[in-house]
Design a protein around this motif. Sequence first.
Motif, PDB file in Angstrom:
ATOM      1  N   UNK A   1      -3.325  41.993 -73.896  1.00 36.29           N
ATOM      2  CA  UNK A   1      -3.378  43.435 -74.098  1.00 36.29           C
ATOM      3  C   UNK A   1      -2.910  44.249 -72.906  1.00 36.29           C
ATOM      4  N   UNK A   2      -2.346  43.577 -71.911  1.00 38.60           N
ATOM      5  CA  UNK A   2      -1.822  44.284 -70.744  1.00 38.60           C
ATOM      6  C   UNK A   2      -0.322  44.099 -70.652  1.00 38.60           C
TER       7      UNK A   2
ATOM      8  N   UNK B   1      -8.078  38.989 -72.659  1.00 36.58           N
ATOM      9  CA  UNK B   1      -7.788  39.811 -73.833  1.00 36.58           C
ATOM     10  C   UNK B   1      -8.681  39.520 -75.031  1.00 36.58           C
ATOM     11  N   UNK B   2      -9.562  38.558 -74.933  1.00 34.93           N
ATOM     12  CA  UNK B   2     -10.491  38.304 -76.032  1.00 34.93           C
ATOM     13  C   UNK B   2      -9.890  37.556 -77.188  1.00 34.93           C
TER      14      UNK B   2
ATOM     15  N   UNK C   1      -2.782  44.339 -60.913  1.00 34.59           N
ATOM     16  CA  UNK C   1      -2.736  45.758 -60.579  1.00 34.59           C
ATOM     17  C   UNK C   1      -3.052  46.588 -61.816  1.00 34.59           C
ATOM     18  N   UNK C   2      -3.195  47.897 -61.626  1.00 33.31           N
ATOM     19  CA  UNK C   2      -3.505  48.781 -62.751  1.00 33.31           C
ATOM     20  C   UNK C   2      -2.235  49.067 -63.541  1.00 33.31           C
ATOM     21  N   UNK C   3      -2.406  49.671 -64.707  1.00 37.21           N
ATOM     22  CA  UNK C   3      -1.245  50.043 -65.522  1.00 37.21           C
ATOM     23  C   UNK C   3      -0.344  51.024 -64.773  1.00 37.21           C
ATOM     24  N   UNK C   4      -0.959  51.999 -64.079  1.00 38.53           N
ATOM     25  CA  UNK C   4      -0.162  52.986 -63.329  1.00 38.53           C
ATOM     26  C   UNK C   4       0.591  52.307 -62.183  1.00 38.53           C
ATOM     27  N   UNK C   5      -0.083  51.372 -61.508  1.00 33.96           N
ATOM     28  CA  UNK C   5       0.587  50.644 -60.424  1.00 33.96           C
ATOM     29  C   UNK C   5       1.706  49.763 -60.983  1.00 33.96           C
ATOM     30  N   UNK C   6       1.473  49.193 -62.165  1.00 31.83           N
ATOM     31  CA  UNK C   6       2.524  48.385 -62.791  1.00 31.83           C
ATOM     32  C   UNK C   6       3.780  49.237 -62.983  1.00 31.83           C
TER      33      UNK C   6
ATOM     34  N   UNK D   1       4.659  37.285 -59.689  1.00 35.78           N
ATOM     35  CA  UNK D   1       4.230  37.835 -60.977  1.00 35.78           C
ATOM     36  C   UNK D   1       3.363  39.056 -60.705  1.00 35.78           C
ATOM     37  N   UNK D   2       3.520  40.086 -61.501  1.00 34.91           N
ATOM     38  CA  UNK D   2       2.551  41.179 -61.539  1.00 34.91           C
ATOM     39  C   UNK D   2       1.984  41.227 -62.950  1.00 34.91           C
ATOM     40  N   UNK D   3       0.696  41.536 -63.031  1.00 35.83           N
ATOM     41  CA  UNK D   3       0.045  41.600 -64.339  1.00 35.83           C
ATOM     42  C   UNK D   3      -1.094  42.614 -64.286  1.00 35.83           C
ATOM     43  N   UNK D   4      -1.386  43.195 -65.428  1.00 32.27           N
ATOM     44  CA  UNK D   4      -2.431  44.229 -65.467  1.00 32.27           C
ATOM     45  C   UNK D   4      -3.747  43.716 -66.056  1.00 32.27           C
ATOM     46  N   UNK D   5      -3.725  42.543 -66.660  1.00 24.59           N
ATOM     47  CA  UNK D   5      -4.963  41.947 -67.193  1.00 24.59           C
ATOM     48  C   UNK D   5      -4.990  40.481 -66.776  1.00 24.59           C
TER      49      UNK D   5
END
Length: 126
Positions: free
Chosen positions: A101-102, A125-126, A65-70, A116-120
Amino acid sequence: MAVELNHTIVASRDKASSATFLADLLGLPAPTRFGPFEVVQASNGVSLDFMDADEVHPQHYAFLLTEAEFDEVFGRIKERNLDYWADPMHHQPNEINTRDGGRGVYFDSPDGHYLEILTRPYGSGG
Ligand SMILES: [Fe+2]
């Protein structure tokens, strides 16, 4: 070949309440009934089809999900006083992780599935 995961069956002790728990928590549309299933539809077209089962073997389901949704979903996790962990082994309670990076966090469903929820996505993250 363009193969997409379309649906999976989620074993549950009470499919209606478990499907509603997940849909409410993630801010998804209310579950719909299809045959023996209570269906929770994710935004990318994959559905989680909850079905009653006498025995539930815990599985892992992760939601991107997005950062805002997180913020929204994690807010509901805390509002409901659900236990949560930064890691899948449940060694870091009351923390989230910042992998790739999320942000990410683990919690359990009413049936004991590992959510689990995650934004990336993993490895992004490279
Ligand atoms: Fe995972």
